[in-house]
Scaffold this motif. Structure first.
Motif, PDB file in Angstrom:
ATOM      1  N   SER A 266      31.032  42.980  29.648  1.00 32.68           N
ATOM      2  CA  SER A 266      31.857  43.376  30.789  1.00 32.68           C
ATOM      3  C   SER A 266      31.512  44.764  31.306  1.00 32.68           C
ATOM      4  N   GLY A 267      30.317  45.228  30.994  1.00 31.09           N
ATOM      5  CA  GLY A 267      29.918  46.542  31.475  1.00 31.09           C
ATOM      6  C   GLY A 267      29.695  46.572  32.968  1.00 31.09           C
ATOM      7  N   GLY A 268      29.127  45.485  33.537  1.00 28.54           N
ATOM      8  CA  GLY A 268      28.858  45.465  34.965  1.00 28.54           C
ATOM      9  C   GLY A 268      30.110  45.570  35.796  1.00 28.54           C
ATOM     10  N   ALA A 269      31.179  44.888  35.375  1.00 26.94           N
ATOM     11  CA  ALA A 269      32.437  44.934  36.114  1.00 26.94           C
ATOM     12  C   ALA A 269      33.048  46.323  36.096  1.00 26.94           C
ATOM     13  N   ALA A 270      32.765  47.117  35.064  1.00 26.94           N
ATOM     14  CA  ALA A 270      33.306  48.472  34.994  1.00 26.94           C
ATOM     15  C   ALA A 270      32.463  49.456  35.787  1.00 26.94           C
ATOM     16  N   ASP A 290      31.392  41.013  43.642  1.00 27.09           N
ATOM     17  CA  ASP A 290      31.730  40.495  42.314  1.00 27.09           C
ATOM     18  C   ASP A 290      31.161  39.076  42.206  1.00 27.09           C
ATOM     19  N   ALA A 291      30.102  38.918  41.423  1.00 26.54           N
ATOM     20  CA  ALA A 291      29.458  37.615  41.269  1.00 26.54           C
ATOM     21  C   ALA A 291      29.620  37.060  39.867  1.00 26.54           C
ATOM     22  N   ASN A 292      30.611  37.534  39.133  1.00 32.57           N
ATOM     23  CA  ASN A 292      30.816  37.104  37.749  1.00 32.57           C
ATOM     24  C   ASN A 292      32.187  36.450  37.621  1.00 32.57           C
ATOM     25  N   PRO A 293      32.275  35.116  37.773  1.00 28.82           N
ATOM     26  CA  PRO A 293      33.582  34.438  37.705  1.00 28.82           C
ATOM     27  C   PRO A 293      34.266  34.567  36.356  1.00 28.82           C
ATOM     28  N   ALA A 294      33.479  34.714  35.274  1.00 30.54           N
ATOM     29  CA  ALA A 294      34.067  34.730  33.930  1.00 30.54           C
ATOM     30  C   ALA A 294      34.450  36.127  33.463  1.00 30.54           C
ATOM     31  N   VAL A 333      35.130  37.753  43.745  1.00 36.43           N
ATOM     32  CA  VAL A 333      34.425  36.541  43.320  1.00 36.43           C
ATOM     33  C   VAL A 333      35.112  35.280  43.833  1.00 36.43           C
ATOM     34  N   GLY A 334      36.441  35.265  43.902  1.00 37.99           N
ATOM     35  CA  GLY A 334      37.149  34.062  44.335  1.00 37.99           C
ATOM     36  C   GLY A 334      37.072  32.962  43.291  1.00 37.99           C
ATOM     37  N   SER A 335      37.348  31.734  43.740  1.00 41.02           N
ATOM     38  CA  SER A 335      37.314  30.588  42.826  1.00 41.02           C
ATOM     39  C   SER A 335      36.862  29.358  43.597  1.00 41.02           C
ATOM     40  N   CYS A 336      36.281  28.424  42.856  1.00 42.77           N
ATOM     41  CA  CYS A 336      35.775  27.211  43.489  1.00 42.77           C
ATOM     42  C   CYS A 336      35.600  26.150  42.422  1.00 42.77           C
ATOM     43  N   ALA A 337      35.758  24.901  42.806  1.00 41.59           N
ATOM     44  CA  ALA A 337      35.601  23.792  41.859  1.00 41.59           C
ATOM     45  C   ALA A 337      34.151  23.548  41.521  1.00 41.59           C
ATOM     46  N   ALA A 366      27.815  42.895  40.903  1.00 42.29           N
ATOM     47  CA  ALA A 366      28.170  42.753  39.482  1.00 42.29           C
ATOM     48  C   ALA A 366      27.878  41.312  39.083  1.00 42.29           C
ATOM     49  N   ALA A 367      26.742  41.091  38.418  1.00 43.90           N
ATOM     50  CA  ALA A 367      26.279  39.741  38.097  1.00 43.90           C
ATOM     51  C   ALA A 367      26.828  39.279  36.752  1.00 43.90           C
ATOM     52  N   PRO A 368      26.781  37.965  36.479  1.00 42.43           N
ATOM     53  CA  PRO A 368      27.202  37.454  35.167  1.00 42.43           C
ATOM     54  C   PRO A 368      26.263  37.941  34.064  1.00 42.43           C
ATOM     55  N   PRO A 369      26.661  37.828  32.803  1.00 39.33           N
ATOM     56  CA  PRO A 369      25.766  38.176  31.701  1.00 39.33           C
ATOM     57  C   PRO A 369      24.492  37.342  31.743  1.00 39.33           C
ATOM     58  N   VAL A 370      23.420  37.880  31.189  1.00 37.19           N
ATOM     59  CA  VAL A 370      22.112  37.227  31.269  1.00 37.19           C
ATOM     60  C   VAL A 370      22.032  36.007  30.362  1.00 37.19           C
ATOM     61  N   LEU A 371      22.474  36.137  29.123  1.00 30.64           N
ATOM     62  CA  LEU A 371      22.233  35.082  28.140  1.00 30.64           C
ATOM     63  C   LEU A 371      23.140  33.855  28.295  1.00 30.64           C
ATOM     64  N   PRO A 372      24.452  34.003  28.517  1.00 29.05           N
ATOM     65  CA  PRO A 372      25.303  32.802  28.567  1.00 29.05           C
ATOM     66  C   PRO A 372      25.044  31.923  29.790  1.00 29.05           C
ATOM     67  N   THR A 373      24.645  32.511  30.918  1.00 33.77           N
ATOM     68  CA  THR A 373      24.497  31.746  32.151  1.00 33.77           C
ATOM     69  C   THR A 373      23.163  32.091  32.810  1.00 33.77           C
TER      70      THR A 373
END
Length: 453
Positions: A266-270, A290-294, A333-337, A366-373
């Motif tokens: 969660s470093g990118g979000a900070a 914000d491009a990290n939904p999780a 980031v919002g939300s989407c199905a 702010a991108a998602p983590p590299v390894l999980p996604t």
């Protein structure tokens, strides 16, 4: 590991260092309490040439000097100790008794030898000292032969008989000090081994070693309006400007900076909202995406947001939160199905980034983590530079190395790492949001050397 890194490691692991030193000192004291202190009695021996003197005085001194050096070694040998064991009928071995005998030459360069013998009791120490002296004289008399035709011969005599025994050295104190000295060495080794095998990144040097990339900044989680915590963002902003200035592209083209982490720290979000605010202070429009939904949200979680824009259910104008007073705009980031990774990999993301380049001077994603996604790898394709955020004490070395390798397979322009440390002030809230109001802080001091790409 150089000296400064080692001292830093000792400061971080001082408990381990102190525990090893204290343990070794305690072991030394324990051994001293178990082993009897003993009593020491001394006797003095004189080595001289007996008989008529036909050689010069100088030659006699040379002969005696050679004998004295040899006798010191003989006094502590098992040969003499065995004669004492046999004479007194002792149960100890000759080797053990030899270890209790210490012989030294009385300085400076005399023919007198001090013999100190340790025993378990005063009477035993005195008896052993006298017996060692007698048996040694008998032993050497049998070994010596005349030195010339006039029957000149080396003889050893007792100068002073065994002295009144004295107690040995204060073993607990002595052994405790020796144990502490050994503990200093072992404690240093323990700290070095622990630091070398530590799976968690704790310093910028370790981050650079794990990634092979420079550390281009050290920032905190704190709101950049917080005084001294802003300095790290000033420096990071200056280095990014140096990198952008070396790219050789038109100045009107916005720079897209992607901040991501290895495995969800969660470093990118900070860092992203704070970096966006620091960039906005120098003029020009800045947007934080914000491009990290999780991960933790960097703005209000109300729809619409990025995912709705990519899915086509909202426009960018509807989703972007515009701010005044020098603060960056925000695209939540919002939300989407639909699957976020698929949406970011679609052409809509490319078109959105192209539009933002035209409207803003800096785009911070702010991108998602590299390894999980795969989100970070996909978003990095549109970036001018990717920054890996490292949280000391949380980011693991192996995961950080794997993240760099994965980004390398996509040709992402990874330019370095950013250390995101704990703030010096109050604790940071879990969700770091871009403020909607308030004036920007003047941050005109940017004296830093440029960073090579």
């Amino acid at each position: 590991m150089n000296g400064s890194e080692f001292l830093s490691a000792v400061r971080r692991r001082w408990r381990l260092f102190v525990a090893v030193v204290v343990a070794c000192a305690a072991i030394g004291v324990g051994c001293a309490l178990v082993v009897p202190a003993g009593y020491v009695s001394t006797v003095q021996l004189l080595v001289a040439i007996d008989g008529t003197t036909t050689a010069s005085a100088y030659e006699n001194d040379q002969v005696v000097s050679g004998r004295v050096n040899s006798y010191v070694a003989l006094l502590t040998s098992e040969a003499v100790a065995q004669r004492v064991v046999d004479e007194l009928g002792l149960t100890t071995s000759a080797r053990e008794l030899a270890g209790d005998v210490n012989a030294t030459i009385v300085p400076p360069r005399t023919a007198v030898i001090d013999v100190a013998v340790t025993g378990e009791s005063p009477d035993q120490a005195r008896l052993l000292a006298d017996t060692v002296a007698r048996e040694f004289i008998t032993y050497t008399d049998a070994l010596e032969s005349p030195t010339g035709t006039d029957d000149q011969k080396i003889r050893t005599s007792i100068v002073t008989t065994a002295s009144v025994p004295r107690a040995g050295l204060p073993r607990p104190l002595t052994f405790g000090v020796l144990g502490a000295l050994v503990g200093l060495v072992l404690g240093s080794v323990a700290v070095w081994l622990r630091s070398s095998t530590d799976p968690v990144i704790r310093t910028s040097e370790r981050a650079a070693a794990a990634t092979g990339l420079p550390v281009i900044g050290s920032v905190t989680h704190a709101d950049p309006a917080g005084g001294e915590d802003l300095e790290g963002y000033r420096r990071l902003r200056t280095r990014l400007r140096a990198l952008a200035g070396g790219a050789g592209e038109p100045a009107e083209r916005a720079r897209v900076w992607v901040l991501t982490c290895a495995a969800g720290e969660s470093g990118g979000a900070a860092v992203a909202p704070n970096l966006g605010r620091a960039l906005a202070v120098r003029g020009g429009r800045v947007i934080v995406v914000d491009a990290n939904p999780a991960g933790p949200a960097i703005a209000d979680e109300s729809d619409p947001g990025l995912l709705q824009v990519l899915a086509g259910s909202a426009t960018a104008d509807q989703a972007i939160r515009c701010h005044l007073d020098g603060l960056p705009d925000v695209l939540p980031v919002g939300s989407c199905a639909d699957d976020p990774g698929d949406l970011m990999a679609a052409a809509g993301m490319r078109r959105l980034v192209h539009r933002l380049r035209l409207e803003y001077s800096h785009v911070v994603i702010a991108a998602p983590p590299v390894l999980p996604t795969v989100g970070a790898s996909v978003v990095s394709e549109y970036a001018d530079g990717v920054l890996l955020v490292v949280v000391p004490g949380t980011t693991r070395r192996r995961e950080l190395t794997r993240a760099v390798e994965r980004l390398g397979t996509t040709d992402a322009p990874v330019i370095g790492t950013v250390m995101c440390v704990e703030p010096s002030g109050p604790a940071v809230p879990e969700r770091a949001a871009v403020p909607r109001s308030g004036s920007a802080v003047d941050v005109e001091s940017d004296e830093l050397p440029p960073v090579a790409r």
